[in-house]
Design a protein around this motif. Structure first.
Motif, mmCIF file in Angstrom:
data_model
loop_
_atom_site.group_PDB
_atom_site.id
_atom_site.type_symbol
_atom_site.label_atom_id
_atom_site.label_comp_id
_atom_site.label_asym_id
_atom_site.label_seq_id
_atom_site.Cartn_x
_atom_site.Cartn_y
_atom_site.Cartn_z
ATOM 1 N N HIS A 68 0.793 -1.331 -0.209
ATOM 2 C CA HIS A 68 0.138 -0.017 -0.123
ATOM 3 C C HIS A 68 0.857 1.133 0.020
ATOM 4 O O HIS A 68 0.627 2.223 -0.719
ATOM 5 N N VAL A 69 1.842 1.384 0.870
ATOM 6 C CA VAL A 69 2.897 2.453 0.944
ATOM 7 C C VAL A 69 3.753 2.648 -0.241
ATOM 8 O O VAL A 69 3.741 3.569 -1.078
ATOM 9 N N PHE A 70 4.060 1.378 -0.920
ATOM 10 C CA PHE A 70 5.022 1.476 -2.027
ATOM 11 C C PHE A 70 3.989 2.067 -3.269
ATOM 12 O O PHE A 70 4.367 2.961 -4.057
ATOM 13 N N SER A 71 2.609 1.544 -3.268
ATOM 14 C CA SER A 71 1.959 2.233 -4.221
ATOM 15 C C SER A 71 1.543 3.690 -4.273
ATOM 16 O O SER A 71 1.522 4.419 -5.152
ATOM 17 N N GLU A 72 1.294 4.222 -2.939
ATOM 18 C CA GLU A 72 1.213 5.673 -2.830
ATOM 19 C C GLU A 72 2.596 6.261 -3.021
ATOM 20 O O GLU A 72 2.355 7.581 -3.510
ATOM 21 N N ILE A 73 3.588 5.899 -2.960
ATOM 22 C CA ILE A 73 4.911 6.351 -3.215
ATOM 23 C C ILE A 73 4.881 6.494 -4.705
ATOM 24 O O ILE A 73 5.385 7.710 -5.399
ATOM 25 N N LEU A 74 4.504 5.672 -5.565
ATOM 26 C CA LEU A 74 4.720 5.385 -6.696
ATOM 27 C C LEU A 74 3.864 6.626 -7.567
ATOM 28 O O LEU A 74 4.169 7.233 -8.369
ATOM 29 N N THR A 75 2.561 6.656 -6.835
ATOM 30 C CA THR A 75 1.579 7.886 -7.275
ATOM 31 C C THR A 75 2.069 9.350 -7.061
ATOM 32 O O THR A 75 2.180 10.094 -8.007
ATOM 33 N N PHE A 76 2.875 9.437 -5.845
ATOM 34 C CA PHE A 76 3.231 10.502 -5.560
ATOM 35 C C PHE A 76 4.493 10.999 -6.388
ATOM 36 O O PHE A 76 4.642 11.962 -6.938
ATOM 37 N N ILE A 77 5.432 10.019 -6.653
ATOM 38 C CA ILE A 77 6.476 10.261 -7.841
ATOM 39 C C ILE A 77 5.880 10.718 -9.024
ATOM 40 O O ILE A 77 6.350 11.377 -9.680
ATOM 41 N N ASP A 78 4.802 9.835 -9.749
ATOM 42 C CA ASP A 78 4.312 10.019 -10.885
ATOM 43 C C ASP A 78 3.643 11.594 -10.988
ATOM 44 O O ASP A 78 3.687 12.341 -11.944
ATOM 45 N N GLU A 79 2.911 11.818 -9.815
ATOM 46 C CA GLU A 79 2.332 13.120 -9.796
ATOM 47 C C GLU A 79 3.279 14.268 -10.020
ATOM 48 O O GLU A 79 2.798 15.320 -10.353
ATOM 49 N N ASN A 80 4.557 14.069 -9.447
ATOM 50 C CA ASN A 80 5.625 15.174 -9.533
ATOM 51 C C ASN A 80 6.450 15.121 -10.582
ATOM 52 O O ASN A 80 7.511 15.833 -10.760
ATOM 53 N N GLY A 81 6.263 14.311 -11.633
ATOM 54 C CA GLY A 81 6.995 14.180 -12.949
ATOM 55 C C GLY A 81 8.421 13.736 -12.598
ATOM 56 O O GLY A 81 9.428 14.260 -13.451
#
Length: 126
Positions: A68-81
């Motif tokens: 779950h945390v790795f999923s949220e980290i990936l989303t955060f990374i993608d949202e910030n280009g």
């Protein structure tokens, strides 16, 4: 470490190495060197920039195994280009913040394991 789908996707980004800015840094923190109870991902937009935005996760269980945390980290990374990702897989010190959770210049009264230890190696320095 967890080896689910999201951890594998993050590992793939890590293996790509330095692809320029923005860079995401990921670090884990814990009361000792065994369990990470805090994860922090910060974005560095350009050379010399402050680490911002930053997102933190907290748990009473091991965060380095949380899909779950790795999923949220990936989303955060993608949202910030993000183009490059750097991660410290070990535990990088106490989860409490100096000057916020305890006075500047002191050791955390809750995380006695880290008192007198180097946060990079975990070795005693005193």
């Amino acid at each position: 470490m967890a080896q689910g789908k999201h951890k594998k996707l993050l590992s793939k980004k890590l293996r790509k190495g330095d692809k320029g800015y923005p860079i995401a840094t990921i670090a884990f923190y814990g009361a000792d060197n065994k369990m990470a109870s805090k994860a922090v991902c910060a974005i560095i937009a350009f050379d010399g920039a402050e680490a911002e935005p930053m997102k933190k996760w907290f748990s009473s269980s091991e965060l380095r195994k949380s899909e779950h945390v790795f999923s949220e980290i990936l989303t955060f990374i993608d949202e910030n280009g993000v183009k490059s990702v750097s991660m410290i897989e070990g535990i990088f010190g106490c989860p409490h913040e100096e000057g916020i959770d305890y006075p500047d210049g002191n050791y955390c009264p809750e995380c006695t394991y880290w008192q007198g230890r180097d946060r990079f190696s975990g070795d005693l320095v005193h």
